[in-house]
Design a protein around this motif. Structure first.
Motif, PDB file in Angstrom:
ATOM      1  N   LEU A 331       0.856  -1.184   0.000  1.00  0.00           N
ATOM      2  CA  LEU A 331       0.000   0.000   0.000  1.00  0.00           C
ATOM      3  C   LEU A 331       0.894   1.237   0.000  1.00  0.00           C
ATOM      4  N   TYR A 332       0.468   2.260  -0.729  1.00  0.00           N
ATOM      5  CA  TYR A 332       1.263   3.492  -0.746  1.00  0.00           C
ATOM      6  C   TYR A 332       0.344   4.686  -0.961  1.00  0.00           C
ATOM      7  N   GLY A 333       0.806   5.831  -0.475  1.00  0.00           N
ATOM      8  CA  GLY A 333       0.047   7.065  -0.647  1.00  0.00           C
ATOM      9  C   GLY A 333       0.975   8.245  -0.827  1.00  0.00           C
ATOM     10  N   ALA A 334       0.402   9.408  -1.019  1.00  0.00           N
ATOM     11  CA  ALA A 334       1.190  10.616  -1.254  1.00  0.00           C
ATOM     12  C   ALA A 334       2.106  10.933  -0.073  1.00  0.00           C
ATOM     13  N   ASP A 335       1.613  10.728   1.153  1.00  0.00           N
ATOM     14  CA  ASP A 335       2.427  11.028   2.326  1.00  0.00           C
ATOM     15  C   ASP A 335       3.644  10.104   2.391  1.00  0.00           C
ATOM     16  N   ASP A 336       3.457   8.849   1.974  1.00  0.00           N
ATOM     17  CA  ASP A 336       4.588   7.909   1.951  1.00  0.00           C
ATOM     18  C   ASP A 336       5.698   8.424   1.042  1.00  0.00           C
ATOM     19  N   ILE A 337       5.287   8.846  -0.145  1.00  0.00           N
ATOM     20  CA  ILE A 337       6.271   9.318  -1.127  1.00  0.00           C
ATOM     21  C   ILE A 337       7.012  10.530  -0.572  1.00  0.00           C
ATOM     22  N   ALA A 338       6.243  11.452  -0.001  1.00  0.00           N
ATOM     23  CA  ALA A 338       6.857  12.664   0.534  1.00  0.00           C
ATOM     24  C   ALA A 338       7.794  12.342   1.696  1.00  0.00           C
ATOM     25  N   LEU A 339       7.396  11.407   2.545  1.00  0.00           N
ATOM     26  CA  LEU A 339       8.216  11.054   3.701  1.00  0.00           C
ATOM     27  C   LEU A 339       9.528  10.401   3.256  1.00  0.00           C
ATOM     28  N   ARG A 340       9.462   9.525   2.269  1.00  0.00           N
ATOM     29  CA  ARG A 340      10.678   8.887   1.766  1.00  0.00           C
ATOM     30  C   ARG A 340      11.624   9.937   1.170  1.00  0.00           C
ATOM     31  N   MET A 356      21.728   8.724  -5.611  1.00  0.00           N
ATOM     32  CA  MET A 356      21.488   7.310  -5.850  1.00  0.00           C
ATOM     33  C   MET A 356      20.217   6.847  -5.138  1.00  0.00           C
ATOM     34  N   GLU A 357      20.008   7.298  -3.895  1.00  0.00           N
ATOM     35  CA  GLU A 357      18.801   6.921  -3.151  1.00  0.00           C
ATOM     36  C   GLU A 357      17.555   7.481  -3.832  1.00  0.00           C
ATOM     37  N   GLN A 358      17.663   8.693  -4.387  1.00  0.00           N
ATOM     38  CA  GLN A 358      16.525   9.282  -5.091  1.00  0.00           C
ATOM     39  C   GLN A 358      16.200   8.473  -6.344  1.00  0.00           C
ATOM     40  N   GLN A 359      17.226   8.037  -7.060  1.00  0.00           N
ATOM     41  CA  GLN A 359      17.002   7.215  -8.250  1.00  0.00           C
ATOM     42  C   GLN A 359      16.343   5.888  -7.884  1.00  0.00           C
ATOM     43  N   LYS A 360      16.762   5.320  -6.779  1.00  0.00           N
ATOM     44  CA  LYS A 360      16.162   4.066  -6.319  1.00  0.00           C
ATOM     45  C   LYS A 360      14.697   4.273  -5.946  1.00  0.00           C
ATOM     46  N   LEU A 361      14.399   5.392  -5.276  1.00  0.00           N
ATOM     47  CA  LEU A 361      13.008   5.681  -4.930  1.00  0.00           C
ATOM     48  C   LEU A 361      12.175   5.890  -6.187  1.00  0.00           C
ATOM     49  N   ASP A 457     -13.979  12.989  -9.709  1.00  0.00           N
ATOM     50  CA  ASP A 457     -14.406  13.029  -8.311  1.00  0.00           C
ATOM     51  C   ASP A 457     -13.181  13.148  -7.403  1.00  0.00           C
ATOM     52  N   GLN A 458     -13.451  13.267  -6.113  1.00  0.00           N
ATOM     53  CA  GLN A 458     -12.366  13.486  -5.150  1.00  0.00           C
ATOM     54  C   GLN A 458     -11.360  12.343  -5.171  1.00  0.00           C
ATOM     55  N   ARG A 459     -11.850  11.099  -5.273  1.00  0.00           N
ATOM     56  CA  ARG A 459     -10.963   9.932  -5.258  1.00  0.00           C
ATOM     57  C   ARG A 459     -10.011   9.944  -6.464  1.00  0.00           C
ATOM     58  N   THR A 460     -10.533  10.326  -7.629  1.00  0.00           N
ATOM     59  CA  THR A 460      -9.697  10.384  -8.826  1.00  0.00           C
ATOM     60  C   THR A 460      -8.650  11.481  -8.706  1.00  0.00           C
ATOM     61  N   TRP A 461      -9.046  12.632  -8.163  1.00  0.00           N
ATOM     62  CA  TRP A 461      -8.067  13.717  -7.994  1.00  0.00           C
ATOM     63  C   TRP A 461      -6.956  13.311  -7.019  1.00  0.00           C
ATOM     64  N   ARG A 462      -7.319  12.548  -5.960  1.00  0.00           N
ATOM     65  CA  ARG A 462      -6.277  12.075  -5.037  1.00  0.00           C
ATOM     66  C   ARG A 462      -5.290  11.176  -5.772  1.00  0.00           C
ATOM     67  N   SER A 463      -5.807  10.316  -6.654  1.00  0.00           N
ATOM     68  CA  SER A 463      -4.946   9.437  -7.442  1.00  0.00           C
ATOM     69  C   SER A 463      -4.050  10.246  -8.378  1.00  0.00           C
ATOM     70  N   ILE A 464      -4.617  11.251  -9.015  1.00  0.00           N
ATOM     71  CA  ILE A 464      -3.834  12.101  -9.927  1.00  0.00           C
ATOM     72  C   ILE A 464      -2.710  12.803  -9.156  1.00  0.00           C
ATOM     73  N   LEU A 465      -3.046  13.345  -7.987  1.00  0.00           N
ATOM     74  CA  LEU A 465      -2.025  14.010  -7.172  1.00  0.00           C
ATOM     75  C   LEU A 465      -0.920  13.044  -6.771  1.00  0.00           C
ATOM     76  N   ARG A 466      -1.276  11.821  -6.354  1.00  0.00           N
ATOM     77  CA  ARG A 466      -0.257  10.832  -5.983  1.00  0.00           C
ATOM     78  C   ARG A 466       0.678  10.554  -7.154  1.00  0.00           C
ATOM     79  N   GLN A 467       0.084  10.428  -8.344  1.00  0.00           N
ATOM     80  CA  GLN A 467       0.909  10.119  -9.509  1.00  0.00           C
ATOM     81  C   GLN A 467       1.824  11.284  -9.872  1.00  0.00           C
TER      82      GLN A 467
END
Length: 604
Positions: A331-340, A356-361, A457-467
């Motif tokens: 499972l992953y979300g926008a906060d996960d990406i930002a935290l990493r 190198m760590e950024q490339q791996k992420l 809808d809100q769910r789709t916009w959350r997905s777009i933001l994550r991507q």
């Protein structure tokens, strides 16, 4: 003992034939050559050094990272009739003296030691006077500073090259990309002709990745398909580990917590319970790592984003070591990406390491967002390949894609026009034109991007933001309460306006259609065979408890399944079952034959 490797394979380990490149590697090392071995977890790496050590004169020296892992491996070898021991700091003085006596008398086949123990001057000096058949360095990716699990003491193992110049050296790992492999063979002076790359594919593992919606509900759907099975749930923080374990206990699961902040004794108790009990769910940080030698882990779930593809591959590789069907969920979300990204930015590492760590992420985020076969993306990262696997979520339900160019422009414009300081919920509310007191107070109900996103809808916009976060277009300021700002890549996108294809989010899951709960039987067996399997497993638990051993050290599930299906009637029949060597046949054959005799189909 005979020096014929195939005879040892059968009589000691109970297998009729080598798998994959095992025979080639074994013969290569028996001939006195060095070897670098990359083989997927569960592929049989340990036999590649254990059998040559039994064939060649002298004692095999095995470097292994953890005491718990060594203890399991030694226990399994002793059950098979191999004279093995581990040298570590926990040994009482009397046992230590006995061990050195056995080493000096040449009555030990294999000695395991951690690098920290081995490299002490007194230890290494004593071993220099002992004839060694080979030196095997397990989990060799720990040697590479570019690897995901670098350990400084492993780096010092290159001293073994000069200390034991005539002893064959083996480096073995399941996880190493090309730079890591190059560093290992260079430091240990293993030639390119001595490298054996056996592939990375674990076809028995089903991979699935989901965007976070309601993580606990998503985890519960996943676990419904794994009733009465052992598995691991990985969390990013100690607090989340403890909270998740407590919540799973409330839901009726035999769940335990494990993290680096726990008392050492409590960690060891939980690890022992995981190894020796059935149907335990271990909720852990990555501190619960390489000491996992349990073959019947049926699932691994990441409820937070792991650090890299190497880490993900290593952690999911703890499932299905016995080759039976297993599952991995991330499972992953926008906060996960930002935290990493924040972890990388705020680390004290040099800039080259950060890049190198950024490339791996970024590579990991590519895996999460791909519309391709997950296994193809995963293997491609390691320079391996496969056809679409049919055993991952994108193969089972290929995601739809849409032209997200305009949607991305709207999001980025909205972030810019609201001052690049608000979080995703606020930005989405502006895009949807919500009547909101805060929006009105800031005057954002009068800007050009207010209400321009009602096509999603809100769910789709959350997905777009994550991507877009995954693409590096948007920066999330976690220290500043999650405010969104436009990254340089996002500004470039706004200037150049290239076509951007995005994943259409799947419909909200209402319940997972998967295999039914199997009562702990890892493959499909008919009712009669399943009852016998459970009876055999009960006998295994009884014997294991009497000897204070993990049950899988007695027999793997795979061996019990074959017993349940073929129903051997005597010792000769039992000897033909995979995984039963001579020592185990002598030790346990009669007990398991008695269980089978009591469960014959015509016996009612």
């Amino acid at each position: 003992m005979t020096t014929d490797p195939l005879h040892i394979l059968k009589t000691v380990y109970g297998y009729d034939a080598f798998r994959g490149r095992q025979a080639e590697i074994v013969d290569h090392v028996i001939a006195g050559n060095n070897a670098f071995v990359l083989m997927p977890t569960g592929g049989g790496k340990s036999l590649c050094y254990q059998i040559p050590a039994l064939c060649r004169p002298g004692m095999g020296l095995v470097v292994s990272p953890l005491i718990a892992l060594m203890a399991d491996q030694v226990a399994a070898l002793r059950q098979a009739g191999v004279r093995a021991a581990a040298l570590n700091s926990d040994l009482p003085p009397e046992e230590r003296r006995d061990l050195w006596r056995a080493i000096g008398e040449g009555t030990l086949d294999l000695l395991y030691a951690a690098p920290e123990t081995l490299l002490r001057s007194g230890i290494i000096d004593r071993l220099r006077n002992i004839p060694l058949s080979l030196i095997a360095i397990d989990e060799a990716h720990c040697l590479s500073q570019w690897g995901h699990d670098f350990r400084p003491h492993y780096r010092q193992l290159d001293a073994l090259v000069d200390l034991f110049p005539d002893t064959p050296r083996m480096a073995l790992t399941a996880t190493a990309d090309a730079p890591t492999r190059g560093e290992i063979v260079a430091h240990l002076q293993i030639g390119n002709d001595d490298s054996f790359i056996a592939g990375f594919d674990r076809p028995n593992i089903r991979y699935a990745v989901e965007e976070k919606d309601n993580p606990r509900r998503q985890l519960m759907r996943f676990l419904q398909n794994h009733e009465n099975e052992s598995g691991i749930v990985y969390c990013l923080s100690k607090r989340k580990t403890e909270e998740t374990a407590a919540w799973l206990q409330d839901q009726g699961y035999n769940a335990l917590a494990y993290h680096g902040g726990m008392d050492k004794a409590a960690r060891e108790v939980n690890q022992t319970r995981f190894q020796r009990e059935e149907a335990v769910v271990m909720v852990a940080t990555i501190a619960f790592g390489m000491g996992i030698d349990k073959p019947d882990v049926r699932f691994v779930a990441h409820i937070d984003l792991p650090g890299s593809i190497e880490a993900y591959y290593q952690e999911t590789g703890r499932a299905g070591r016995d080759g039976l069907p297993s599952e991995a969920l991330m499972l992953y979300g926008a906060d996960d990406i930002a935290l990493r990204r924040r972890f990388i930015d705020e680390s004290d590492a040099p800039d080259t390491r950060k890049r190198m760590e950024q490339q791996k992420l970024d590579a990991l985020l590519g895996l999460t967002e791909t519309a391709q076969c997950r296994r193809q993306v995963l293997l491609n990262y390691f320079g391996d390949a496969c056809s679409p696997c049919g055993n991952c979520d994108t193969c089972a339900n290929p995601p739809e894609r849409f032209d997200g160019t305009v949607a991305a422009q709207k999001v980025l414009s909205c972030i810019y026009r609201t001052g690049e300081r608000f979080g995703q919920a606020y930005v989405i509310a502006v895009l949807l034109g919500d009547e909101d007191e805060r929006i009105a107070r800031f005057g954002h109900d009068r800007i050009s991007t207010f209400g321009i996103g009602k096509e999603h809808d809100q769910r789709t916009w959350r997905s777009i933001l994550r991507q877009l976060i995954a693409h590096g277009f948007i920066h999330v300021d976690l220290a500043g309460h999650g405010g969104l700002s436009i990254a340089e890549a996002g500004r470039r996108f706004l200037r150049e306006k290239p076509v951007l294809m995005l994943r259409t989010p799947p419909p909200a899951a209402k319940g997972r259609k998967g295999r039914a709960a199997r009562g702990g039987v890892p493959v499909s067996l008919d009712q009669t065979d399943s009852a016998l399997f459970n009876a055999l497993r009960d006998k295994r638990i009884e014997i294991a408890r009497e000897q204070n051993l993990p049950p899988y050290v007695i027999f793997h599930d795979k061996t019990l399944i074959e017993m349940a299906r073929t129903r051997p009637a005597n010792r000769a029949d039992m000897a033909g079952i995979s995984g039963i060597g001579e020592a185990k046949l002598d030790r346990y054959g009669e007990a398991f034959l008695a269980v089978i005799a009591g469960h014959q189909p015509d016996a009612g």
